[in-house]
Design a protein around this motif. Sequence first.
Motif, PDB file in Angstrom:
ATOM      1  N   ASP A 162     -13.803   4.085   4.389  1.00 18.84           N
ATOM      2  CA  ASP A 162     -14.488   3.100   5.232  1.00 18.84           C
ATOM      3  C   ASP A 162     -13.481   2.043   5.694  1.00 18.84           C
ATOM      4  OD1 ASP A 162     -17.131   1.775   6.104  1.00 18.84           O
ATOM      5  OD2 ASP A 162     -16.105   0.202   4.961  1.00 18.84           O
ATOM      6  N   ALA A 163     -13.509   1.702   6.969  1.00 16.47           N
ATOM      7  CA  ALA A 163     -12.527   0.769   7.532  1.00 16.47           C
ATOM      8  C   ALA A 163     -12.591  -0.611   6.875  1.00 16.47           C
ATOM      9  CB  ALA A 163     -12.726   0.642   9.037  1.00 16.47           C
ATOM     10  N   LEU A 164     -13.788  -1.136   6.687  1.00 18.43           N
ATOM     11  CA  LEU A 164     -13.906  -2.446   6.059  1.00 18.43           C
ATOM     12  C   LEU A 164     -13.488  -2.417   4.601  1.00 18.43           C
ATOM     13  CD1 LEU A 164     -17.159  -3.928   7.641  1.00 18.43           C
ATOM     14  CD2 LEU A 164     -14.780  -4.549   8.095  1.00 18.43           C
ATOM     15  N   ALA A 165     -13.773  -1.319   3.926  1.00 17.75           N
ATOM     16  CA  ALA A 165     -13.342  -1.185   2.533  1.00 17.75           C
ATOM     17  C   ALA A 165     -11.817  -1.128   2.456  1.00 17.75           C
ATOM     18  CB  ALA A 165     -13.956   0.060   1.903  1.00 17.75           C
ATOM     19  N   THR A 166     -11.204  -0.425   3.396  1.00 20.57           N
ATOM     20  CA  THR A 166      -9.739  -0.351   3.423  1.00 20.57           C
ATOM     21  C   THR A 166      -9.146  -1.748   3.603  1.00 20.57           C
ATOM     22  OG1 THR A 166      -9.874   1.851   4.415  1.00 20.57           O
ATOM     23  CG2 THR A 166      -7.744   0.733   4.548  1.00 20.57           C
ATOM     24  N   LEU A 167      -9.696  -2.506   4.536  1.00 18.71           N
ATOM     25  CA  LEU A 167      -9.225  -3.870   4.753  1.00 18.71           C
ATOM     26  C   LEU A 167      -9.468  -4.735   3.517  1.00 18.71           C
ATOM     27  CD1 LEU A 167      -7.943  -5.934   6.659  1.00 18.71           C
ATOM     28  CD2 LEU A 167     -10.244  -6.398   7.542  1.00 18.71           C
ATOM     29  N   ALA A 168     -10.616  -4.578   2.885  1.00 16.63           N
ATOM     30  CA  ALA A 168     -10.925  -5.363   1.675  1.00 16.63           C
ATOM     31  C   ALA A 168      -9.967  -5.028   0.541  1.00 16.63           C
ATOM     32  CB  ALA A 168     -12.371  -5.121   1.249  1.00 16.63           C
ATOM     33  N   VAL A 169      -9.634  -3.754   0.378  1.00 20.23           N
ATOM     34  CA  VAL A 169      -8.668  -3.351  -0.657  1.00 20.23           C
ATOM     35  C   VAL A 169      -7.309  -3.963  -0.348  1.00 20.23           C
ATOM     36  CG1 VAL A 169      -7.390  -1.388  -1.631  1.00 20.23           C
ATOM     37  CG2 VAL A 169      -9.872  -1.223  -1.292  1.00 20.23           C
ATOM     38  N   PHE A 170      -6.890  -3.913   0.913  1.00 25.68           N
ATOM     39  CA  PHE A 170      -5.609  -4.481   1.329  1.00 25.68           C
ATOM     40  C   PHE A 170      -5.568  -5.982   1.029  1.00 25.68           C
ATOM     41  CE2 PHE A 170      -2.971  -6.578   4.534  1.00 25.68           C
ATOM     42  CZ  PHE A 170      -1.772  -5.921   4.359  1.00 25.68           C
ATOM     43  N   VAL A 171      -6.597  -6.709   1.445  1.00 28.36           N
ATOM     44  CA  VAL A 171      -6.654  -8.162   1.240  1.00 28.36           C
ATOM     45  C   VAL A 171      -6.676  -8.496  -0.248  1.00 28.36           C
ATOM     46  CG1 VAL A 171      -8.159 -10.182   1.529  1.00 28.36           C
ATOM     47  CG2 VAL A 171      -7.645  -8.710   3.484  1.00 28.36           C
ATOM     48  N   THR A 172      -7.474  -7.772  -1.011  1.00 28.69           N
ATOM     49  CA  THR A 172      -7.568  -8.031  -2.449  1.00 28.69           C
ATOM     50  C   THR A 172      -6.230  -7.777  -3.144  1.00 28.69           C
ATOM     51  OG1 THR A 172      -9.914  -7.485  -2.427  1.00 28.69           O
ATOM     52  CG2 THR A 172      -8.794  -7.422  -4.565  1.00 28.69           C
ATOM     53  N   ALA A 173      -5.607  -6.633  -2.841  1.00 30.27           N
ATOM     54  CA  ALA A 173      -4.324  -6.299  -3.469  1.00 30.27           C
ATOM     55  C   ALA A 173      -3.256  -7.325  -3.098  1.00 30.27           C
ATOM     56  CB  ALA A 173      -3.881  -4.897  -3.060  1.00 30.27           C
ATOM     57  N   GLN A 174      -3.202  -7.701  -1.818  1.00 32.58           N
ATOM     58  CA  GLN A 174      -2.223  -8.700  -1.389  1.00 32.58           C
ATOM     59  C   GLN A 174      -2.409 -10.007  -2.147  1.00 32.58           C
ATOM     60  OE1 GLN A 174       0.266  -8.944   1.320  1.00 32.58           O
ATOM     61  NE2 GLN A 174       0.227  -6.746   1.035  1.00 32.58           N
ATOM     62  N   THR A 175      -3.631 -10.489  -2.176  1.00 37.44           N
ATOM     63  CA  THR A 175      -3.912 -11.780  -2.801  1.00 37.44           C
ATOM     64  C   THR A 175      -3.597 -11.765  -4.290  1.00 37.44           C
ATOM     65  OG1 THR A 175      -5.625 -12.206  -1.148  1.00 37.44           O
ATOM     66  CG2 THR A 175      -5.675 -13.544  -3.148  1.00 37.44           C
ATOM     67  N   VAL A 176      -4.107 -10.769  -4.990  1.00 45.06           N
ATOM     68  CA  VAL A 176      -3.899 -10.698  -6.443  1.00 45.06           C
ATOM     69  C   VAL A 176      -2.417 -10.545  -6.773  1.00 45.06           C
ATOM     70  CG1 VAL A 176      -4.327  -9.286  -8.495  1.00 45.06           C
ATOM     71  CG2 VAL A 176      -6.220  -9.856  -6.953  1.00 45.06           C
ATOM     72  N   LEU A 177      -1.720  -9.674  -6.053  1.00 46.98           N
ATOM     73  CA  LEU A 177      -0.307  -9.448  -6.351  1.00 46.98           C
ATOM     74  C   LEU A 177       0.571 -10.639  -5.954  1.00 46.98           C
ATOM     75  CD1 LEU A 177      -0.134  -5.677  -5.460  1.00 46.98           C
ATOM     76  CD2 LEU A 177       0.223  -6.695  -7.712  1.00 46.98           C
ATOM     77  N   LEU A 178       0.220 -11.327  -4.885  1.00 48.06           N
ATOM     78  CA  LEU A 178       0.984 -12.532  -4.539  1.00 48.06           C
ATOM     79  C   LEU A 178       0.817 -13.604  -5.601  1.00 48.06           C
ATOM     80  CD1 LEU A 178       0.443 -12.865  -0.691  1.00 48.06           C
ATOM     81  CD2 LEU A 178       2.562 -12.327  -1.878  1.00 48.06           C
ATOM     82  N   ILE A 179      -0.405 -13.763  -6.103  1.00 47.30           N
ATOM     83  CA  ILE A 179      -0.644 -14.767  -7.139  1.00 47.30           C
ATOM     84  C   ILE A 179       0.067 -14.405  -8.439  1.00 47.30           C
ATOM     85  CG2 ILE A 179      -2.435 -15.751  -8.655  1.00 47.30           C
ATOM     86  CD1 ILE A 179      -4.332 -15.604  -6.185  1.00 47.30           C
ATOM     87  N   THR A 180       0.038 -13.129  -8.810  1.00 49.48           N
ATOM     88  CA  THR A 180       0.574 -12.723 -10.116  1.00 49.48           C
ATOM     89  C   THR A 180       2.047 -12.324 -10.099  1.00 49.48           C
ATOM     90  OG1 THR A 180      -0.187 -10.437  -9.791  1.00 49.48           O
ATOM     91  CG2 THR A 180      -1.690 -11.958 -10.927  1.00 49.48           C
ATOM     92  N   ALA A 181       2.538 -11.794  -8.970  1.00 46.99           N
ATOM     93  CA  ALA A 181       3.901 -11.259  -8.951  1.00 46.99           C
ATOM     94  C   ALA A 181       4.767 -11.794  -7.811  1.00 46.99           C
ATOM     95  CB  ALA A 181       3.852  -9.729  -8.883  1.00 46.99           C
ATOM     96  N   ASN A 182       4.245 -12.724  -7.015  1.00 42.54           N
ATOM     97  CA  ASN A 182       4.954 -13.271  -5.853  1.00 42.54           C
ATOM     98  C   ASN A 182       5.296 -12.220  -4.806  1.00 42.54           C
ATOM     99  OD1 ASN A 182       5.020 -15.577  -7.560  1.00 42.54           O
ATOM    100  ND2 ASN A 182       6.736 -16.352  -6.375  1.00 42.54           N
ATOM    101  N   GLY A 183       4.582 -11.118  -4.820  1.00 43.98           N
ATOM    102  CA  GLY A 183       4.813 -10.094  -3.812  1.00 43.98           C
ATOM    103  C   GLY A 183       3.870  -8.929  -3.989  1.00 43.98           C
ATOM    104  N   SER A 184       3.591  -8.263  -2.891  1.00 44.31           N
ATOM    105  CA  SER A 184       2.756  -7.068  -2.924  1.00 44.31           C
ATOM    106  C   SER A 184       3.595  -5.887  -3.419  1.00 44.31           C
ATOM    107  CB  SER A 184       2.243  -6.780  -1.518  1.00 44.31           C
ATOM    108  OG  SER A 184       3.341  -6.430  -0.670  1.00 44.31           O
ATOM    109  N   PHE A 185       2.956  -4.727  -3.555  1.00 44.71           N
ATOM    110  CA  PHE A 185       3.704  -3.523  -3.937  1.00 44.71           C
ATOM    111  C   PHE A 185       4.849  -3.291  -2.960  1.00 44.71           C
ATOM    112  CE2 PHE A 185      -0.545  -2.082  -5.702  1.00 44.71           C
ATOM    113  CZ  PHE A 185      -0.198  -2.304  -7.008  1.00 44.71           C
ATOM    114  N   GLY A 186       4.545  -3.370  -1.671  1.00 43.91           N
ATOM    115  CA  GLY A 186       5.570  -3.150  -0.650  1.00 43.91           C
ATOM    116  C   GLY A 186       6.687  -4.164  -0.704  1.00 43.91           C
ATOM    117  N   HIS A 187       6.330  -5.423  -0.880  1.00 45.64           N
ATOM    118  CA  HIS A 187       7.356  -6.472  -0.988  1.00 45.64           C
ATOM    119  C   HIS A 187       8.299  -6.181  -2.148  1.00 45.64           C
ATOM    120  CE1 HIS A 187       4.293  -9.492   0.873  1.00 45.64           C
ATOM    121  NE2 HIS A 187       5.018  -8.942   1.823  1.00 45.64           N
TER     122      HIS A 187
END
Length: 134
Positions: free
Chosen positions: A54-79
């Motif tokens: 689902d397109a909205l679910a994909t965007l929600a997963v992206f936003v959630t992963a970005q936010t959580v990883l930035l807060i905890t690791a200062n970067g996303s998986f890609g970063h």
Amino acid sequence: MNQQLNSNDQWPGKHIGLPAEGPRSIARLGRRLVALAIDWAFAVVVSIAFFDYDALATLAVFVTAQTVLLITANGSFGHLIMGMRVVPLAGGSLSFWRPIVRTLLMAIVIPAVIWDADQRGMHDRLAGTLLVRR
């Protein structure tokens, strides 16, 4: 042979005190694009596995992963894979609000594709962050 930059040379981040190359220099476009592709691919895989792609679910997963990883690791998986991290312009820790603001602005795309002379997207400028090399 090591080439010295003279005082007339310009590079992204120079006027905010960042080096031209190496650790804490501004992350360049190629690294950013590969990191974005890695992060989006992660969101797509999770969306296919759990949300019938689902397109909205994909965007929600992206936003959630970005936010959580930035807060905890200062970067996303890609970063992190591409040797980058997100830091506040003023130094210190990112706190909670910067990753949230940065990610939400990135999710609406337009602020992320408008850059300044330091190659900082408007999402980074508004959140007071820098995407730099580790």
